[in-house]
Every structure is written in structure tokens, then in C-alpha cells.
Motif scaffolding. Structure first.
Motif, short mmCIF file in Angstrom:
data_model
loop_
_atom_site.label_atom_id
_atom_site.label_comp_id
_atom_site.label_asym_id
_atom_site.label_seq_id
_atom_site.Cartn_x
_atom_site.Cartn_y
_atom_site.Cartn_z
N MET A 169 23.43 36.22 58.77
CA MET A 169 24.27 37.10 57.95
C MET A 169 24.55 36.44 56.60
SD MET A 169 25.13 39.92 59.79
CE MET A 169 26.67 40.54 59.16
N ARG A 170 24.88 35.15 56.62
CA ARG A 170 25.17 34.43 55.37
C ARG A 170 23.92 34.27 54.52
NH1 ARG A 170 27.40 29.23 55.95
NH2 ARG A 170 28.41 29.47 53.95
N THR A 224 28.55 37.10 51.44
CA THR A 224 28.87 35.96 50.58
C THR A 224 29.49 34.84 51.41
OG1 THR A 224 31.06 36.86 50.10
CG2 THR A 224 29.27 37.46 48.57
N ASP A 225 29.54 33.64 50.86
CA ASP A 225 30.15 32.52 51.56
C ASP A 225 31.63 32.74 51.82
OD1 ASP A 225 27.73 31.19 51.68
OD2 ASP A 225 28.14 29.93 49.94
N ASP A 226 32.29 33.51 50.95
CA ASP A 226 33.72 33.77 51.13
C ASP A 226 33.98 35.15 51.76
OD1 ASP A 226 32.96 35.31 48.93
OD2 ASP A 226 34.75 34.85 47.75
N TRP A 273 39.39 38.07 59.09
CA TRP A 273 38.50 36.93 59.32
C TRP A 273 37.89 36.59 57.98
CZ3 TRP A 273 38.22 41.19 62.75
CH2 TRP A 273 38.56 40.93 64.09
N GLN A 274 37.87 35.30 57.59
CA GLN A 274 37.36 34.94 56.27
C GLN A 274 36.54 33.66 56.33
OE1 GLN A 274 40.24 35.04 53.14
NE2 GLN A 274 38.81 34.28 51.62
N GLY A 275 35.53 33.60 55.46
CA GLY A 275 34.69 32.42 55.33
C GLY A 275 33.74 32.26 56.50
N GLU A 276 33.10 31.10 56.55
CA GLU A 276 32.08 30.86 57.58
C GLU A 276 32.66 30.93 58.99
OE1 GLU A 276 28.74 27.56 58.90
OE2 GLU A 276 29.96 27.18 57.12
N GLN A 277 33.77 30.23 59.23
CA GLN A 277 34.35 30.26 60.58
C GLN A 277 34.89 31.64 60.91
OE1 GLN A 277 34.04 27.81 62.94
NE2 GLN A 277 34.69 29.50 64.23
N LEU A 314 33.65 34.47 59.90
CA LEU A 314 32.50 35.29 60.25
C LEU A 314 32.06 35.01 61.68
CD1 LEU A 314 30.21 37.28 59.57
CD2 LEU A 314 28.97 35.33 58.54
N ARG A 315 32.02 33.73 62.06
CA ARG A 315 31.65 33.37 63.45
C ARG A 315 32.63 33.99 64.45
NH1 ARG A 315 27.76 29.64 63.15
NH2 ARG A 315 27.68 28.33 61.30
N ASP A 316 33.92 33.90 64.14
CA ASP A 316 34.94 34.44 65.05
C ASP A 316 34.82 35.96 65.14
OD1 ASP A 316 35.84 31.85 65.38
OD2 ASP A 316 37.57 32.09 64.04
N PHE A 317 34.59 36.63 64.02
CA PHE A 317 34.42 38.09 64.00
C PHE A 317 33.21 38.49 64.84
CE2 PHE A 317 32.11 41.59 61.75
CZ PHE A 317 32.92 42.63 62.17
N LEU A 318 32.09 37.84 64.64
CA LEU A 318 30.88 38.17 65.40
C LEU A 318 31.09 37.91 66.89
CD1 LEU A 318 28.14 36.81 62.98
CD2 LEU A 318 28.85 39.19 63.32
N ALA A 319 31.80 36.85 67.24
CA ALA A 319 32.09 36.56 68.65
C ALA A 319 32.99 37.63 69.25
CB ALA A 319 32.73 35.18 68.79
#
Length: 167
Positions: free
Chosen positions: A30-31, A36-38, A49-53, A55-60
């Protein structure tokens, strides 16, 4: 860039985003391809949900859904923001399925969602942004309509995120 030229590029970015989301693409993909990174997503006035972590939490949090469909029905005229990003609002219909472990059948979640989106025109290149590389910087739910009972339960508490199970 004019709003007339931006509109189809933004629509394309939304479609590319949903193709990857519905395919359960990894946060890395996705990134690399669309956000975007943010990047931030979530609920206006609720959980974000914001940023890389994030995004991971949202997808999980949404990994248990399958047989997904998101169809954009309407998009506002794009508006250029002071920071150079673009803003649009959309109305879309959605359908998701979820199966609780041990349940004899899966549950459907359907309704309409209203989103606020922000986009960048792409990653900066030496000679400026690339038109074809539009990225999603934000996808925020502003509200819902025509939710079935399962979707009402799923989105009952925007401050908590998603709740697909009958706890």
C-alpha cells in the motif's frame, strides 16, 4: 492543475486504493503503490489510524473481511488545499462479508459511506510531481446511511474503530 484535470486522476487513485484494499495488500505494498507515508484513515471525530504503524493496525483490524465491494457513486469537485494537496468528498456503497469462527454462514455488512479524502499529486521527482502517481493521503469516514443491522453494529462506536463480532 485545474480541477477538471484533477478529477479523473483522483477518481483513478480512489479506484486503485480500493483494488489494493480489497485484495488485502500488505502495508508495504500500500505504501509503495498508493498511500503517502503520513496516510491517515478512520472516522472524523473518532479513531484515526496514522502513519506506517497506523496503516498496519487498520489493515489488521479489517483483515477478517472478504468478498468486498466499494463503489463510488458520487464525488465532489476537487478542491486544492493551501498545502498543495487535493480534497474531495465521496459517497459510496459498500458490501463486506465476515465469518465468525464456528458460524455456519458468513455475515454481510452493507450500506453507504461518506468520505473525506486528501491526495498528493505524487512523489516529488527532479522535475516535479508526476501526474500518474497520485497518492491517497487521507480517507476519513464522515458518516453513513442505509446501513444494515450488521453494519450498524460494526460502526456503532467510531471512537473504538471496527467491531465485527457480537461481544
Amino acid at each position: 492543475m485545474s480541477t477538471e484535470r484533477a478529477a479523473p486522476l483522483i477518481w483513478d487513485a480512489i479506484e486503485r486504493y480500493f483494488v489494493l484494499l480489497q485484495a488485502h495488500a500488505s502495508a508495504e505494498r500500500m505504501r509503495a503503490e498508493i498511500v503517502t507515508d503520513d496516510f491517515r484513515t478512520g472516522f472524523v471525530g473518532g479513531l484515526i489510524w496514522q502513519g506506517e504503524q497506523g496503516l498496519r493496525d487498520f489493515l489488521a483490524a479489517r483483515a477478517e473481511f472478504f468478498d468486498e465491494s466499494h463503489t463510488v457513486e458520487q464525488m465532489s469537485t476537487p478542491e486544492r488545499l493551501s498545502d498543495g494537496r487535493w480534497l474531495v468528498h465521496t459517497r459510496l456503497s459498500f458490501s463486506l462479508r465476515h465469518r465468525t469462527e464456528g458460524a455456519p454462514a458468513s455475515d454481510a455488512f452493507t450500506g453507504k459511506a461518506f468520505h473525506l479524502w486528501e491526495f498528493t499529486e505524487g512523489q516529488a521527482a527532479e522535475d516535479g510531481p508526476l501526474e500518474g502517481e497520485w497518492r491517497v493521503a487521507a480517507q476519513l469516514v464522515e458518516g453513513f446511511a442505509a446501513l444494515d443491522e450488521n453494519a450498524r453494529r460494526l460502526f456503532a462506536d467510531p471512537a473504538s474503530g471496527l467491531d465485527a463480532d457480537d461481544d
